[in-house]
Design a protein around this motif. Structure first.
Motif, mmCIF file in Angstrom:
data_model
loop_
_atom_site.group_PDB
_atom_site.id
_atom_site.type_symbol
_atom_site.label_atom_id
_atom_site.label_comp_id
_atom_site.label_asym_id
_atom_site.label_seq_id
_atom_site.Cartn_x
_atom_site.Cartn_y
_atom_site.Cartn_z
ATOM 1 N N LEU A 192 0.836 -1.208 0.000
ATOM 2 C CA LEU A 192 0.000 0.000 0.000
ATOM 3 C C LEU A 192 0.872 1.261 0.000
ATOM 4 C CD1 LEU A 192 -2.747 -1.325 2.422
ATOM 5 C CD2 LEU A 192 -2.927 -0.961 -0.041
ATOM 6 N N ASP A 193 2.094 1.141 -0.585
ATOM 7 C CA ASP A 193 3.004 2.290 -0.742
ATOM 8 C C ASP A 193 3.363 2.948 0.578
ATOM 9 O OD1 ASP A 193 3.182 2.022 -3.458
ATOM 10 O OD2 ASP A 193 1.436 3.283 -3.845
ATOM 11 N N SER A 194 3.321 2.175 1.646
ATOM 12 C CA SER A 194 3.655 2.691 2.963
ATOM 13 C C SER A 194 4.899 1.972 3.460
ATOM 14 C CB SER A 194 2.507 2.455 3.941
ATOM 15 O OG SER A 194 1.352 3.120 3.485
ATOM 16 N N GLU A 195 5.446 2.467 4.552
ATOM 17 C CA GLU A 195 6.627 1.832 5.138
ATOM 18 C C GLU A 195 6.435 1.757 6.639
ATOM 19 O OE1 GLU A 195 9.797 4.392 4.040
ATOM 20 O OE2 GLU A 195 8.995 6.074 5.154
ATOM 21 N N PRO A 196 7.224 0.937 7.333
ATOM 22 C CA PRO A 196 7.089 0.897 8.784
ATOM 23 C C PRO A 196 7.419 2.262 9.389
ATOM 24 C CG PRO A 196 8.360 -0.988 7.996
ATOM 25 C CD PRO A 196 8.196 -0.052 6.832
ATOM 26 N N ALA A 197 6.566 2.718 10.286
ATOM 27 C CA ALA A 197 6.803 4.011 10.935
ATOM 28 C C ALA A 197 7.803 3.886 12.080
ATOM 29 C CB ALA A 197 5.484 4.583 11.452
ATOM 30 N N PHE A 198 8.030 2.658 12.554
ATOM 31 C CA PHE A 198 8.962 2.424 13.667
ATOM 32 C C PHE A 198 9.202 0.922 13.757
ATOM 33 C CE2 PHE A 198 4.602 2.645 15.186
ATOM 34 C CZ PHE A 198 4.456 1.497 15.943
ATOM 35 N N GLU A 199 10.173 0.541 14.560
ATOM 36 C CA GLU A 199 10.462 -0.877 14.782
ATOM 37 C C GLU A 199 9.288 -1.504 15.528
ATOM 38 O OE1 GLU A 199 12.831 -3.055 14.138
ATOM 39 O OE2 GLU A 199 14.220 -1.701 13.110
ATOM 40 N N PRO A 200 8.651 -2.498 14.965
ATOM 41 C CA PRO A 200 7.455 -3.045 15.616
ATOM 42 C C PRO A 200 7.781 -3.848 16.873
ATOM 43 C CG PRO A 200 8.037 -4.347 13.694
ATOM 44 C CD PRO A 200 8.965 -3.166 13.692
ATOM 45 N N ILE A 201 6.745 -4.028 17.662
ATOM 46 C CA ILE A 201 6.820 -4.925 18.816
ATOM 47 C C ILE A 201 5.774 -6.010 18.574
ATOM 48 C CG2 ILE A 201 6.416 -5.119 21.299
ATOM 49 C CD1 ILE A 201 7.056 -2.031 21.406
ATOM 50 N N VAL A 202 6.221 -7.239 18.444
ATOM 51 C CA VAL A 202 5.287 -8.369 18.362
ATOM 52 C C VAL A 202 5.716 -9.332 19.457
ATOM 53 C CG1 VAL A 202 4.328 -10.217 16.941
ATOM 54 C CG2 VAL A 202 5.000 -8.056 15.869
ATOM 55 N N GLY A 203 4.922 -9.381 20.524
ATOM 56 C CA GLY A 203 5.314 -10.179 21.684
ATOM 57 C C GLY A 203 4.232 -11.178 22.053
ATOM 58 N N ALA A 204 4.594 -12.455 22.073
ATOM 59 C CA ALA A 204 3.642 -13.504 22.435
ATOM 60 C C ALA A 204 3.890 -13.949 23.876
ATOM 61 C CB ALA A 204 3.789 -14.699 21.494
ATOM 62 N N GLY A 205 2.815 -14.332 24.559
ATOM 63 C CA GLY A 205 2.935 -14.863 25.913
ATOM 64 C C GLY A 205 3.588 -13.848 26.837
ATOM 65 N N SER A 206 4.584 -14.282 27.619
ATOM 66 C CA SER A 206 5.171 -13.356 28.587
ATOM 67 C C SER A 206 5.955 -12.237 27.895
ATOM 68 C CB SER A 206 6.064 -14.103 29.580
ATOM 69 O OG SER A 206 7.025 -14.831 28.875
ATOM 70 N N ASN A 207 6.338 -12.420 26.622
ATOM 71 C CA ASN A 207 6.991 -11.317 25.901
ATOM 72 C C ASN A 207 6.058 -10.113 25.777
ATOM 73 O OD1 ASN A 207 9.192 -12.984 25.468
ATOM 74 N ND2 ASN A 207 8.528 -13.605 23.423
ATOM 75 N N ALA A 208 4.754 -10.366 25.797
ATOM 76 C CA ALA A 208 3.786 -9.285 25.679
ATOM 77 C C ALA A 208 3.839 -8.366 26.891
ATOM 78 C CB ALA A 208 2.379 -9.853 25.511
ATOM 79 N N ALA A 209 4.451 -8.837 27.968
ATOM 80 C CA ALA A 209 4.564 -8.014 29.174
ATOM 81 C C ALA A 209 5.864 -7.213 29.192
ATOM 82 C CB ALA A 209 4.471 -8.896 30.419
ATOM 83 N N VAL A 210 6.686 -7.375 28.154
ATOM 84 C CA VAL A 210 7.941 -6.604 28.049
ATOM 85 C C VAL A 210 7.657 -5.434 27.119
ATOM 86 C CG1 VAL A 210 10.379 -6.683 27.387
ATOM 87 C CG2 VAL A 210 9.268 -8.734 28.332
ATOM 88 N N LEU A 211 7.708 -4.214 27.658
ATOM 89 C CA LEU A 211 7.164 -3.076 26.899
ATOM 90 C C LEU A 211 7.841 -2.865 25.563
ATOM 91 C CD1 LEU A 211 6.340 -0.344 29.503
ATOM 92 C CD2 LEU A 211 4.908 -2.097 28.493
ATOM 93 N N HIS A 212 9.163 -2.952 25.545
ATOM 94 C CA HIS A 212 9.882 -2.670 24.296
ATOM 95 C C HIS A 212 10.496 -3.940 23.704
ATOM 96 C CE1 HIS A 212 10.202 1.877 25.295
ATOM 97 N NE2 HIS A 212 9.027 1.543 24.797
ATOM 98 N N TYR A 213 9.756 -5.038 23.815
ATOM 99 C CA TYR A 213 10.241 -6.318 23.307
ATOM 100 C C TYR A 213 10.469 -6.234 21.800
ATOM 101 C CZ TYR A 213 10.288 -11.196 21.938
ATOM 102 O OH TYR A 213 10.637 -12.399 21.385
ATOM 103 N N GLN A 214 11.654 -6.618 21.326
ATOM 104 C CA GLN A 214 11.916 -6.512 19.883
ATOM 105 C C GLN A 214 12.596 -7.720 19.257
ATOM 106 O OE1 GLN A 214 13.625 -2.502 19.437
ATOM 107 N NE2 GLN A 214 11.607 -1.892 18.711
#
Ligand code: GLY
Ligand code: MN
Ligand code: MN
Length: 408
Positions: free
Chosen positions: A225-247
Motif C-alpha cells: 500500500l506504498d507505505s513503510e514501517p513508521a517504527f520498529e514493531p513490537i510483536v510479543g507472544a505470551g510473557s513477551n507481551a509483558a515486556v514493553l519494548h520487546y523486539q
C-alpha cells in the motif's frame, strides 16, 4: 485503479515558512537539515531533520539549511534555502544533483537558493543587524549535544557583541501538532495501511508461527500500500507481551498465548501507531478476557476524555482510573498518550489539546507472573467537539477480535 498518491503541496510548505517568518517578529533564525554520516551499512536511508523536512519537504539534502531573516531589506531574500555545493565525483556514487536555476526554484518552491558556503556570512550579518537570534530546534538535555542552531548562535556571539538569543522552541511544535487537511489525509492513508496490515497479521496468526512471521506479513502489507514501517514493531507472544519494548520476535507462538502487536505504517512522511492484542487460539481465556475488558474500558474512557482544552494528564487519569478500579493499577507502567505525526512520538507543545491534534491512547496491563500482557492503542483526532478514533475499526472489542479470528 491505484489510489492517487497524496503529498503536501509546495504551497503548503511555503505557507509554513511564511508563518515562521511572521512569528519571529524580526528575530533571525535558522533550521538545519543535519549532516549525513558516511556509512556502509545502507540499512536505513539518512533523512533530513524533521523540522527541516516540515518546512521544505526535502528528505535527502545533507548540510542544507533554511535561513529566516525577517528584516533584510529585500522581501525576496527573507527566506533562503542553502544547499551544499555540487561534487561531480560524489554524484557518480549518489546520483546527479541540480544546479541552482529556475527549474530548481520551481521544484523546491524557494525563490532564493544559495550554496552553504554563503550561510556563515549571511547569518552573521543578520545577527549584526537584528541583534536577535531565535532558537527553533528543541533544546537538548545538558548531557547531550547542544541543539544545532544554539551551537551556531553561541559561536556568532563570539564574533558579534550584543546579540540576544531567544527561546522560540515552541513555535514549530505548536505548528506541527495541529494537522492541516492535507496532513490528515496522509495520516488517514497511513491508518488504512495499518488497518490492512493488522487484518493480514491477524489472519496469519496460528500456534507454531514465530512472532517475526506475523511481523513480516504486516510489513509486506504496508509496502503493498506504498507505505513503510513508521517504527520498529513490537510483536510479543505470551510473557513477551509483558515486556514493553520487546523486539526480538524470535519466540514461537503457543496455543494459549496473547500476542501484543504494536506497529504502524507511515505514508508520505506521516506515521500511525496502533496496538492490538490477539489470542493465538482465536479465543480469549476467561482470565485474559477479564483483563482485556479492563484495558478496553480504559481505552474508551481516555478517548472520551480527549477533547479541546483537556490536558494529557486528564486523558491519562481517565484511563488510569478504570485500571485502578479494576485492581491493576501497578500493572499500568507507562503513560497513555503522545502526539503522532511526522514522527511516531511527535513533537509536543506545552498546553492543552487543540482541535486538529492527533494523539495516541494506549493503556495496558502487564502481568509477567501470569505470562501475558494486554495493550490497546488507537490514534485519535481531536475535533472541535471531542475526538474521533481514527483506528477504532481495527478489531478491538472481544467480540470483534474473536469474530475476525474465527473467519481466518
Ligand atoms: N510504538 C511505540 C508507542 O506505542 O509509543
Ligand atoms: Mn505503539
Ligand atoms: Mn504509541
Amino acid at each position: 485503479m491505484e489510489p492517487q498518491a497524496l503529498t503536501i503541496s509546495l504551497d503548503e510548505y511555503r505557507e509554513r515558512r511564511r508563518r515562521v517568518l511572521e512569528s519571529l517578529e524580526g528575530a533571525a533564525a535558522v533550521v538545519l537539515a543535519g549532516a549525513e554520516i558516511a556509512s556502509d551499512s545502507r540499512q536505513w536511508r539518512w533523512r533530513t531533520d524533521r523540522l527541516f523536512w516540515y518546512l521544505t519537504g526535502i528528505d535527502h539534502e545533507s548540510d542544507a539549511a533554511v535561513l529566516f531573516d525577517p528584516t533584510t531589506e529585500d522581501p525576496a531574500r527573507r527566506i533562503t534555502l542553502f544547499l551544499r555545493p555540487r561534487d561531480p565525483e560524489a554524484e557518480r556514487w549518489d546520483g546527479g544533483r541540480d544546479p541552482i536555476d529556475s527549474a530548481l526554484k520551481a521544484k523546491t518552491g524557494f525563490t532564493n537558493i544559495k550554496r552553504t558556503g554563503s550561510l556563515p556570512g549571511l547569518l552573521t550579518e543578520a545577527a549584526r543587524r537584528t541583534k536577535r537570534l531565535a532558537c527553533l530546534h528543541p533544546f537538548t538535555p545538558y548531557n547531550a549535544e547542544i541543539s544545532p542552531d544554539l551551537a551556531l548562535f553561541r559561536r556568532i556571539g563570539e564574533h558579534v557583541p550584543g546579540v540576544a538569543v531567544e527561546d522560540r522552541t515552541q513555535l514549530l511544535p505548536a505548528m506541527r501538532a495541529v494537522k492541516s487537511p492535507a496532513e490528515l489525509a496522509l495520516i488517514e492513508r497511513a491508518v488504512a495501511a495499518t488497518a490492512a496490515g493488522f487484518t493480514a497479521g491477524l489472519r496469519a496468526i496460528r500456534p507454531g508461527l514465530r512472532e517475526a512471521d506475523i511481523e513480516r506479513v504486516i510489513t509486506a502489507t504496508f509496502r503493498e500500500l506504498d507505505s513503510e514501517p513508521a517504527f520498529e514493531p513490537i510483536v510479543g507472544a505470551g510473557s513477551n507481551a509483558a515486556v514493553l519494548h520487546y523486539q526480538d520476535s524470535e519466540t514461537v507462538v503457543k496455543e494459549g498465548d496473547l500476542i501484543v502487536i504494536d506497529y504502524g505504517a507511515a505514508y508520505g512522511g506521516y506515521a500511525s501507531d496502533v496496538t492490538r492484542t490477539f489470542p493465538a487460539s482465536g479465543r480469549f481465556t476467561a482470565e485474559q478476557r477479564e483483563v482485556y475488558e479492563v484495558v478496553l474500558e480504559a481505552n474508551l474512557a481516555a478517548i472520551a476524555a480527549a477533547r479541546p482544552g483537556a490536558t494529557f494528564t486528564e486523558v491519562d487519569a481517565a484511563a488510569r482510573a478504570v485500571i485502578e478500579k479494576g485492581g491493576y493499577g501497578d500493572a499500568f507502567i507507562h503513560g497513555t498518550s503522545h502526539n503522532v505525526g511526522i514522527e511516531v512520538h511527535d513533537v509536543t507543545p506545552d498546553g492543552p489539546l487543540q482541535a486538529g491534534m492527533v494523539i495516541t491512547v494506549e493503556p495496558g496491563i502487564y502481568l509477567p507472573d501470569k505470562g501475558f500482557g494486554v495493550r490497546i492503542e488507537d490514534d485519535v483526532l481531536i475535533t472541535e467537539t471531542g475526538s474521533r478514533d481514527l483506528t477504532g475499526a481495527i478489531p478491538k472489542t472481544v467480540a470483534a477480535v474473536e469474530a475476525a479470528m474465527a473467519s481466518r
